[in-house]
Design a protein around this motif. Structure first.
Motif, PDB file in Angstrom:
ATOM      1  N   TYR A   8     -21.576 -15.418 -32.137  1.00 18.18           N
ATOM      2  CA  TYR A   8     -22.306 -14.158 -32.273  1.00 18.18           C
ATOM      3  C   TYR A   8     -21.347 -12.967 -32.231  1.00 18.18           C
ATOM      4  CZ  TYR A   8     -25.768 -10.544 -31.244  1.00 18.18           C
ATOM      5  OH  TYR A   8     -26.544  -9.422 -31.283  1.00 18.18           O
ATOM      6  N   TRP A   9     -20.467 -12.949 -31.240  1.00 18.59           N
ATOM      7  CA  TRP A   9     -19.534 -11.833 -31.124  1.00 18.59           C
ATOM      8  C   TRP A   9     -18.483 -11.846 -32.222  1.00 18.59           C
ATOM      9  CZ3 TRP A   9     -20.777  -7.746 -28.586  1.00 18.59           C
ATOM     10  CH2 TRP A   9     -21.687  -7.843 -27.548  1.00 18.59           C
ATOM     11  N   LEU A  10     -18.116 -13.015 -32.682  1.00 17.49           N
ATOM     12  CA  LEU A  10     -17.202 -13.085 -33.823  1.00 17.49           C
ATOM     13  C   LEU A  10     -17.848 -12.506 -35.077  1.00 17.49           C
ATOM     14  CD1 LEU A  10     -15.544 -16.590 -33.417  1.00 17.49           C
ATOM     15  CD2 LEU A  10     -14.407 -14.371 -33.334  1.00 17.49           C
ATOM     16  N   ARG A  11     -19.132 -12.765 -35.265  1.00 17.37           N
ATOM     17  CA  ARG A  11     -19.831 -12.214 -36.428  1.00 17.37           C
ATOM     18  C   ARG A  11     -19.905 -10.687 -36.360  1.00 17.37           C
ATOM     19  NH1 ARG A  11     -22.657 -16.827 -38.494  1.00 17.37           N
ATOM     20  NH2 ARG A  11     -20.886 -18.083 -39.101  1.00 17.37           N
ATOM     21  N   LEU A  12     -20.062 -10.144 -35.164  1.00 13.96           N
ATOM     22  CA  LEU A  12     -20.052  -8.695 -35.008  1.00 13.96           C
ATOM     23  C   LEU A  12     -18.713  -8.125 -35.455  1.00 13.96           C
ATOM     24  CD1 LEU A  12     -21.656  -6.212 -33.663  1.00 13.96           C
ATOM     25  CD2 LEU A  12     -20.008  -6.549 -31.838  1.00 13.96           C
ATOM     26  N   SER A  13     -17.628  -8.748 -35.029  1.00 11.21           N
ATOM     27  CA  SER A  13     -16.304  -8.256 -35.430  1.00 11.21           C
ATOM     28  C   SER A  13     -16.042  -8.511 -36.917  1.00 11.21           C
ATOM     29  CB  SER A  13     -15.217  -8.868 -34.562  1.00 11.21           C
ATOM     30  OG  SER A  13     -15.289 -10.261 -34.569  1.00 11.21           O
ATOM     31  N   PHE A  14     -16.550  -9.609 -37.452  1.00  5.93           N
ATOM     32  CA  PHE A  14     -16.420  -9.841 -38.898  1.00  5.93           C
ATOM     33  C   PHE A  14     -17.199  -8.802 -39.696  1.00  5.93           C
ATOM     34  CE2 PHE A  14     -15.096 -14.361 -38.080  1.00  5.93           C
ATOM     35  CZ  PHE A  14     -13.895 -14.281 -38.764  1.00  5.93           C
ATOM     36  N   GLY A  15     -18.298  -8.302 -39.144  1.00  3.27           N
ATOM     37  CA  GLY A  15     -19.035  -7.217 -39.800  1.00  3.27           C
ATOM     38  C   GLY A  15     -18.195  -5.965 -39.923  1.00  3.27           C
ATOM     39  N   PHE A  84     -24.859  -8.285 -40.539  1.00 11.54           N
ATOM     40  CA  PHE A  84     -25.225  -7.345 -41.593  1.00 11.54           C
ATOM     41  C   PHE A  84     -25.564  -5.964 -41.037  1.00 11.54           C
ATOM     42  CE2 PHE A  84     -25.706 -11.262 -44.068  1.00 11.54           C
ATOM     43  CZ  PHE A  84     -24.938 -10.901 -45.152  1.00 11.54           C
ATOM     44  N   LEU A  85     -26.112  -5.907 -39.843  1.00 11.71           N
ATOM     45  CA  LEU A  85     -26.383  -4.602 -39.235  1.00 11.71           C
ATOM     46  C   LEU A  85     -25.084  -3.892 -38.885  1.00 11.71           C
ATOM     47  CD1 LEU A  85     -28.608  -2.678 -38.310  1.00 11.71           C
ATOM     48  CD2 LEU A  85     -28.460  -3.749 -36.072  1.00 11.71           C
ATOM     49  N   SER A  86     -24.143  -4.604 -38.289  1.00 12.79           N
ATOM     50  CA  SER A  86     -22.862  -3.967 -37.955  1.00 12.79           C
ATOM     51  C   SER A  86     -22.094  -3.604 -39.220  1.00 12.79           C
ATOM     52  CB  SER A  86     -22.019  -4.881 -37.061  1.00 12.79           C
ATOM     53  OG  SER A  86     -21.616  -6.038 -37.746  1.00 12.79           O
ATOM     54  N   TRP A  87     -22.169  -4.446 -40.244  1.00  9.82           N
ATOM     55  CA  TRP A  87     -21.511  -4.104 -41.505  1.00  9.82           C
ATOM     56  C   TRP A  87     -22.089  -2.815 -42.080  1.00  9.82           C
ATOM     57  CZ3 TRP A  87     -24.130  -3.934 -46.242  1.00  9.82           C
ATOM     58  CH2 TRP A  87     -23.335  -3.573 -47.318  1.00  9.82           C
ATOM     59  N   LEU A  88     -23.407  -2.718 -42.104  1.00  5.41           N
ATOM     60  CA  LEU A  88     -24.042  -1.541 -42.681  1.00  5.41           C
ATOM     61  C   LEU A  88     -23.724  -0.278 -41.878  1.00  5.41           C
ATOM     62  CD1 LEU A  88     -25.923  -0.526 -44.916  1.00  5.41           C
ATOM     63  CD2 LEU A  88     -27.821  -0.919 -43.351  1.00  5.41           C
ATOM     64  N   VAL A  89     -23.799  -0.367 -40.567  1.00  8.32           N
ATOM     65  CA  VAL A  89     -23.525   0.809 -39.729  1.00  8.32           C
ATOM     66  C   VAL A  89     -22.075   1.253 -39.880  1.00  8.32           C
ATOM     67  CG1 VAL A  89     -23.310   1.579 -37.329  1.00  8.32           C
ATOM     68  CG2 VAL A  89     -25.354   0.358 -38.073  1.00  8.32           C
ATOM     69  N   PHE A  90     -21.147   0.322 -39.774  1.00  9.84           N
ATOM     70  CA  PHE A  90     -19.738   0.695 -39.887  1.00  9.84           C
ATOM     71  C   PHE A  90     -19.385   1.146 -41.296  1.00  9.84           C
ATOM     72  CE2 PHE A  90     -19.157  -2.146 -36.101  1.00  9.84           C
ATOM     73  CZ  PHE A  90     -18.784  -1.123 -35.233  1.00  9.84           C
ATOM     74  N   TYR A  91     -19.980   0.539 -42.304  1.00 11.37           N
ATOM     75  CA  TYR A  91     -19.680   0.934 -43.678  1.00 11.37           C
ATOM     76  C   TYR A  91     -20.180   2.349 -43.953  1.00 11.37           C
ATOM     77  CZ  TYR A  91     -19.411   0.787 -48.765  1.00 11.37           C
ATOM     78  OH  TYR A  91     -19.127   1.065 -50.063  1.00 11.37           O
ATOM     79  N   VAL A  92     -21.379   2.657 -43.530  1.00 10.87           N
ATOM     80  CA  VAL A  92     -21.920   4.004 -43.730  1.00 10.87           C
ATOM     81  C   VAL A  92     -21.082   5.022 -42.952  1.00 10.87           C
ATOM     82  CG1 VAL A  92     -23.890   5.497 -43.224  1.00 10.87           C
ATOM     83  CG2 VAL A  92     -24.254   3.281 -44.300  1.00 10.87           C
ATOM     84  N   LEU A  93     -20.720   4.679 -41.731  1.00  6.82           N
ATOM     85  CA  LEU A  93     -19.916   5.576 -40.916  1.00  6.82           C
ATOM     86  C   LEU A  93     -18.540   5.827 -41.546  1.00  6.82           C
ATOM     87  CD1 LEU A  93     -19.656   7.105 -38.169  1.00  6.82           C
ATOM     88  CD2 LEU A  93     -18.661   5.005 -37.276  1.00  6.82           C
TER      89      LEU A  93
END
Length: 101
Positions: A8-15, A84-93
């Motif tokens: 789970y935490w690895l997926r957050l960092s991969f995002g 996908f949520l972390s990807w979207l948030v970081f990408y928009v930011l």
């Protein structure tokens, strides 16, 4: 930590890594400053990059954790939402920050 929690935490960092890859793609494709008008093709290309990074993360995690979980399919689905949520948030930011430069 349990194996699925680690995944789970690895997926957050991969995002976050996927967001950086998408930003790099946008900078290479369009240069700086990034376009602020409707770039729908850039967004769909970025979604494709995010999906590819997610699949690569599955193949990176699978050899290490396949013997430690009950079902191998749990490795594919664990953390998909946070990825996908972390990807979207970081990408928009990141995109908003770099488009202002």
């Amino acid at each position: 930590m349990k194996p699925l929690q680690t995944v789970y935490w690895l997926r957050l960092s991969f995002g976050f890594i996927a967001a950086l890859a998408c930003l790099g793609y946008a900078i290479v494709s369009y240069g700086t400053p990034l376009p602020q008008d409707g770039q729908l093709s850039l967004f769909f290309n970025s979604v494709s990059i995010a999906i590819i990074v997610y699949l690569l993360s599955y193949y990176a995690v699978k050899p290490k954790f396949k013997d430690k979980v009950a079902k191998a399919s749990k490795l594919l689905t664990t953390g998909i939402g946070v990825y996908f949520l972390s990807w979207l948030v970081f990408y928009v930011l990141l995109y908003t920050t770099f488009s202002a430069i």
